[in-house]
Design an enzyme around this catalytic site. Sequence first.
Site, mmCIF file in Angstrom:
data_model
loop_
_atom_site.group_PDB
_atom_site.id
_atom_site.type_symbol
_atom_site.label_atom_id
_atom_site.label_comp_id
_atom_site.label_asym_id
_atom_site.label_seq_id
_atom_site.Cartn_x
_atom_site.Cartn_y
_atom_site.Cartn_z
ATOM 1 N N SER A 196 0.834 -1.201 0.000
ATOM 2 C CA SER A 196 0.000 0.000 0.000
ATOM 3 C C SER A 196 0.873 1.257 0.000
ATOM 4 C CB SER A 196 -0.950 -0.043 1.203
ATOM 5 O OG SER A 196 -1.939 0.944 1.108
ATOM 6 N N ASP A 350 -9.861 -3.956 -5.063
ATOM 7 C CA ASP A 350 -8.998 -2.963 -4.429
ATOM 8 C C ASP A 350 -9.036 -1.685 -5.261
ATOM 9 O OD1 ASP A 350 -6.970 -1.476 -3.255
ATOM 10 O OD2 ASP A 350 -5.351 -2.807 -3.888
ATOM 11 N N HIS A 380 -7.972 -4.935 -0.710
ATOM 12 C CA HIS A 380 -6.886 -4.120 -0.185
ATOM 13 C C HIS A 380 -6.725 -4.351 1.327
ATOM 14 C CE1 HIS A 380 -4.021 -0.792 -0.509
ATOM 15 N NE2 HIS A 380 -4.347 -0.566 0.746
#
Length: 410
Positions: A196, A350, A380
């Site tokens: 991320s 995501d 995610h």
Amino acid sequence: MAVVYTLLVLFLAVFVAGFALLIMGAIHFDFSNSEVPPGVNQPVKLRVLHIILISRAVVGKILENIGICSQISFVRYLQGGKPLGVDPKLFIKDMWFEKVPVRIYQPKVPSGSQRRGIMFFHGGGWVFGNLETYEKLCRSIARESQSLVVSVGYRLAPEHKYPAAYEDCLNATIHFMKNTQHYGVDPDNVIVCGDSAGGNLAAAVSHTLVGRSDLPKLRAQILIYPGLQALDFNLPSYQQNRGVPLLSRERAACFALLYLNGDALHLQEVLEGSHIPIDIKLNYRKWVSPDNIPERFKVRGYKPHVLLDCTADVSESGKRFCEPNLCPLLAEDAVIQQLPESFILTCEYDVLRDDGLLYKKRLEDNNVQVTWYHLEDGFHGIFNTFNSDWLSFSAGKRGLDNIVNFLKSL
């Protein structure tokens, strides 16, 4: 006295009931704006995890409103978690690299040659996450790949705005690369890795290091559902997965603003795409465009978005969204061409999926070797669940296995 006691009990009962109703109301509101797609692996478990995260945020907001602590501080405190204790297969040590706190995970099994070294940058939107949050994941990577892992505790936004996190990760990596001999690590086998926001930082560090002739070249970069651009929050994945836990489209844009500016004052402009002058957006259209996304990723309800120009009050801050150290997808070809072998993991459900797909295309167009692994049933933050045995997901384990296999192949 009995009357006072009765009134006190009634007051506490009303307070607790009101508190519970407030939390349930917030959870209901968040659920009405969220969606767990049928293709997600173990959907009930994801719902439970979502409820826990919403509850934390709501309680944190209440504590902030009554002046006890900020919402961000409360959530960070809960993220600390319970220490895992000694690991029979690893030496674990906390240190400082150039004023940056790091935690080193070193396999106890002797190695016949120098080990590979992994610089790991955690996720959390540049706002959350710490060494403890990713303790179990880093231990797993170190054990299963027999690598030395350095987890970096970089400074967080909004207290420390961009480029603080990037500078901490860069400085820690340079320090490590200059001192690999102290850790039994092969200087030609150092990898940067992150998920991320940590994937963003890994890419930014990798880009910077291609220009350093005084250091060995990085062996590889591993980017786990990375956020790599802030020009367009209306790409297919941002539309399709706008309300999918654990990262909504709105929160993704909010995190980017907190990292860049320390506040989210222009959130609406960022979401609608009016935060950057249209001529700049058109200039980067060759790299950030739905046209570069494979058609099979557009079939789930994508609608083309009309380009909007920005207002004068956001134009200056908006231009900073185009800095490659903040948005690595916008680096020039001369930099991209020099990048090391890359591993990119994306998840179907995501919002950041298309960031990874666009970056994959840029790398391949510039003849950089790419290994891509796509979790068709992933979402995610699926790697964040490694710290919890009962809330872990099998798709996350498949992703980790592929990362370990990639590492072993280097």
